[in-house]
Scaffold this motif. Structure first.
Motif, PDB file in Angstrom:
ATOM      1  N   ALA A  37       5.653   4.912   6.762  1.00 37.07           N
ATOM      2  CA  ALA A  37       6.934   4.450   7.296  1.00 37.07           C
ATOM      3  C   ALA A  37       6.739   3.799   8.661  1.00 37.07           C
ATOM      4  CB  ALA A  37       7.904   5.619   7.396  1.00 37.07           C
ATOM      5  N   LEU A  38       5.860   4.360   9.477  1.00 38.35           N
ATOM      6  CA  LEU A  38       5.566   3.750  10.773  1.00 38.35           C
ATOM      7  C   LEU A  38       4.901   2.388  10.592  1.00 38.35           C
ATOM      8  CD1 LEU A  38       4.309   6.855  12.775  1.00 38.35           C
ATOM      9  CD2 LEU A  38       6.485   5.669  13.012  1.00 38.35           C
ATOM     10  N   LEU A  39       4.020   2.292   9.617  1.00 40.68           N
ATOM     11  CA  LEU A  39       3.372   1.021   9.323  1.00 40.68           C
ATOM     12  C   LEU A  39       4.385   0.014   8.772  1.00 40.68           C
ATOM     13  CD1 LEU A  39       0.632  -0.455   9.223  1.00 40.68           C
ATOM     14  CD2 LEU A  39       0.392   0.377   6.884  1.00 40.68           C
ATOM     15  N   ALA A  40       5.330   0.501   7.984  1.00 39.11           N
ATOM     16  CA  ALA A  40       6.347  -0.381   7.413  1.00 39.11           C
ATOM     17  C   ALA A  40       7.276  -0.929   8.489  1.00 39.11           C
ATOM     18  CB  ALA A  40       7.148   0.359   6.353  1.00 39.11           C
ATOM     19  N   ALA A  41       7.430  -0.195   9.579  1.00 40.67           N
ATOM     20  CA  ALA A  41       8.281  -0.660  10.672  1.00 40.67           C
ATOM     21  C   ALA A  41       7.716  -1.923  11.316  1.00 40.67           C
ATOM     22  CB  ALA A  41       8.444   0.444  11.711  1.00 40.67           C
ATOM     23  N   THR A  42       6.428  -2.123  11.194  1.00 39.48           N
ATOM     24  CA  THR A  42       5.821  -3.334  11.744  1.00 39.48           C
ATOM     25  C   THR A  42       5.973  -4.516  10.787  1.00 39.48           C
ATOM     26  OG1 THR A  42       3.632  -2.905  10.795  1.00 39.48           O
ATOM     27  CG2 THR A  42       4.100  -1.955  12.965  1.00 39.48           C
ATOM     28  N   GLY A  43       6.334  -4.265   9.556  1.00 39.30           N
ATOM     29  CA  GLY A  43       6.528  -5.333   8.574  1.00 39.30           C
ATOM     30  C   GLY A  43       5.397  -5.450   7.580  1.00 39.30           C
ATOM     31  N   SER A  44       4.184  -5.183   8.006  1.00 36.22           N
ATOM     32  CA  SER A  44       3.045  -5.331   7.097  1.00 36.22           C
ATOM     33  C   SER A  44       2.941  -4.164   6.115  1.00 36.22           C
ATOM     34  CB  SER A  44       1.751  -5.457   7.888  1.00 36.22           C
ATOM     35  OG  SER A  44       1.549  -4.304   8.681  1.00 36.22           O
ATOM     36  N   GLY A  45       3.545  -3.042   6.433  1.00 42.22           N
ATOM     37  CA  GLY A  45       3.471  -1.872   5.564  1.00 42.22           C
ATOM     38  C   GLY A  45       4.188  -2.061   4.246  1.00 42.22           C
ATOM     39  N   ILE A  46       5.261  -2.820   4.254  1.00 41.27           N
ATOM     40  CA  ILE A  46       6.009  -3.055   3.020  1.00 41.27           C
ATOM     41  C   ILE A  46       5.171  -3.873   2.044  1.00 41.27           C
ATOM     42  CG2 ILE A  46       8.072  -4.156   2.062  1.00 41.27           C
ATOM     43  CD1 ILE A  46       9.429  -3.518   4.791  1.00 41.27           C
ATOM     44  N   LEU A  47       4.552  -4.909   2.544  1.00 43.43           N
ATOM     45  CA  LEU A  47       3.688  -5.737   1.699  1.00 43.43           C
ATOM     46  C   LEU A  47       2.482  -4.933   1.203  1.00 43.43           C
ATOM     47  CD1 LEU A  47       3.012  -8.490   0.481  1.00 43.43           C
ATOM     48  CD2 LEU A  47       1.841  -9.040   2.609  1.00 43.43           C
ATOM     49  N   ALA A  48       1.909  -4.119   2.072  1.00 40.29           N
ATOM     50  CA  ALA A  48       0.761  -3.299   1.681  1.00 40.29           C
ATOM     51  C   ALA A  48       1.150  -2.292   0.604  1.00 40.29           C
ATOM     52  CB  ALA A  48       0.193  -2.574   2.902  1.00 40.29           C
ATOM     53  N   TYR A  49       2.350  -1.710   0.699  1.00 40.12           N
ATOM     54  CA  TYR A  49       2.801  -0.752  -0.311  1.00 40.12           C
ATOM     55  C   TYR A  49       2.963  -1.435  -1.665  1.00 40.12           C
ATOM     56  CZ  TYR A  49       5.163   3.224  -2.374  1.00 40.12           C
ATOM     57  OH  TYR A  49       5.485   4.293  -3.170  1.00 40.12           O
ATOM     58  N   ILE A  50       3.539  -2.616  -1.670  1.00 42.30           N
ATOM     59  CA  ILE A  50       3.728  -3.350  -2.923  1.00 42.30           C
ATOM     60  C   ILE A  50       2.383  -3.691  -3.552  1.00 42.30           C
ATOM     61  CG2 ILE A  50       4.577  -5.518  -3.910  1.00 42.30           C
ATOM     62  CD1 ILE A  50       6.847  -5.366  -1.792  1.00 42.30           C
ATOM     63  N   ILE A  51       1.434  -4.108  -2.732  1.00 41.10           N
ATOM     64  CA  ILE A  51       0.100  -4.428  -3.246  1.00 41.10           C
ATOM     65  C   ILE A  51      -0.558  -3.176  -3.814  1.00 41.10           C
ATOM     66  CG2 ILE A  51      -2.229  -5.137  -2.564  1.00 41.10           C
ATOM     67  CD1 ILE A  51      -0.854  -7.103  -0.600  1.00 41.10           C
ATOM     68  N   CYS A  52      -0.449  -2.064  -3.106  1.00 39.24           N
ATOM     69  CA  CYS A  52      -1.046  -0.809  -3.598  1.00 39.24           C
ATOM     70  C   CYS A  52      -0.374  -0.349  -4.895  1.00 39.24           C
ATOM     71  CB  CYS A  52      -0.927   0.286  -2.537  1.00 39.24           C
ATOM     72  SG  CYS A  52      -2.060   0.078  -1.172  1.00 39.24           S
ATOM     73  N   ALA A  53       0.931  -0.522  -4.997  1.00 41.52           N
ATOM     74  CA  ALA A  53       1.646  -0.120  -6.212  1.00 41.52           C
ATOM     75  C   ALA A  53       1.179  -0.925  -7.420  1.00 41.52           C
ATOM     76  CB  ALA A  53       3.141  -0.271  -6.013  1.00 41.52           C
ATOM     77  N   VAL A  54       0.772  -2.163  -7.194  1.00 40.88           N
ATOM     78  CA  VAL A  54       0.299  -3.015  -8.291  1.00 40.88           C
ATOM     79  C   VAL A  54      -1.172  -2.741  -8.607  1.00 40.88           C
ATOM     80  CG1 VAL A  54      -0.163  -5.402  -8.943  1.00 40.88           C
ATOM     81  CG2 VAL A  54       1.977  -4.812  -7.836  1.00 40.88           C
ATOM     82  N   VAL A  55      -1.983  -2.515  -7.560  1.00 38.15           N
ATOM     83  CA  VAL A  55      -3.431  -2.415  -7.730  1.00 38.15           C
ATOM     84  C   VAL A  55      -3.883  -1.018  -8.166  1.00 38.15           C
ATOM     85  CG1 VAL A  55      -5.631  -2.565  -6.502  1.00 38.15           C
ATOM     86  CG2 VAL A  55      -3.884  -4.288  -6.127  1.00 38.15           C
ATOM     87  N   ILE A  56      -3.297   0.029  -7.585  1.00 36.09           N
ATOM     88  CA  ILE A  56      -3.724   1.407  -7.896  1.00 36.09           C
ATOM     89  C   ILE A  56      -3.151   1.804  -9.253  1.00 36.09           C
ATOM     90  CG2 ILE A  56      -3.619   3.818  -7.177  1.00 36.09           C
ATOM     91  CD1 ILE A  56      -3.315   2.829  -4.289  1.00 36.09           C
ATOM     92  N   PRO A  57      -3.993   2.221 -10.173  1.00 35.86           N
ATOM     93  CA  PRO A  57      -3.500   2.591 -11.506  1.00 35.86           C
ATOM     94  C   PRO A  57      -2.780   3.941 -11.499  1.00 35.86           C
ATOM     95  CG  PRO A  57      -5.844   3.003 -11.379  1.00 35.86           C
ATOM     96  CD  PRO A  57      -5.453   2.351 -10.085  1.00 35.86           C
ATOM     97  N   ALA A  58      -1.850   4.098 -12.422  1.00 41.58           N
ATOM     98  CA  ALA A  58      -1.176   5.382 -12.593  1.00 41.58           C
ATOM     99  C   ALA A  58      -2.131   6.360 -13.257  1.00 41.58           C
ATOM    100  CB  ALA A  58       0.082   5.204 -13.442  1.00 41.58           C
ATOM    101  N   ARG A  59      -1.937   7.638 -12.991  1.00 42.10           N
ATOM    102  CA  ARG A  59      -2.791   8.658 -13.596  1.00 42.10           C
ATOM    103  C   ARG A  59      -2.574   8.655 -15.106  1.00 42.10           C
ATOM    104  NH1 ARG A  59      -2.288  13.604 -10.690  1.00 42.10           N
ATOM    105  NH2 ARG A  59      -4.011  12.727  -9.544  1.00 42.10           N
ATOM    106  N   PRO A  60      -3.669   8.625 -15.849  1.00 42.85           N
ATOM    107  CA  PRO A  60      -3.543   8.603 -17.321  1.00 42.85           C
ATOM    108  C   PRO A  60      -3.015   9.913 -17.881  1.00 42.85           C
ATOM    109  CG  PRO A  60      -5.867   8.595 -16.652  1.00 42.85           C
ATOM    110  CD  PRO A  60      -5.031   8.584 -15.413  1.00 42.85           C
TER     111      PRO A  60
END
Length: 60
Positions: A37-60
């Motif tokens: 949340a602190l990282l998202a306050a800078t603006g780059s955290g939101i983009l990083a979260y979206i990228i991680c949500a796409v790249v990191i696979p869900a647990r099988p």
């Protein structure tokens, strides 16, 4: 035993990224969520979260 990074499916808030990172590093998910949340306050955290949500696979 090799550790792998997965998004969590149980106990997730949005996409399970913070929970998965917390499991991987064996820390409380709340700490990761506050840090993100602190990282998202800078603006780059939101983009990083979206990228991680796409790249990191869900647990099988």
């Amino acid at each position: 035993m090799e550790k792998k990074l997965y998004r969590v499916t149980e106990g997730k808030m949005l996409a399970g990224v913070c929970g998965g990172i917390a499991e991987y590093f064996n820390v409380d998910p709340t700490i990761i969520r506050v840090a993100w949340a602190l990282l998202a306050a800078t603006g780059s955290g939101i983009l990083a979260y979206i990228i991680c949500a796409v790249v990191i696979p869900a647990r099988p």
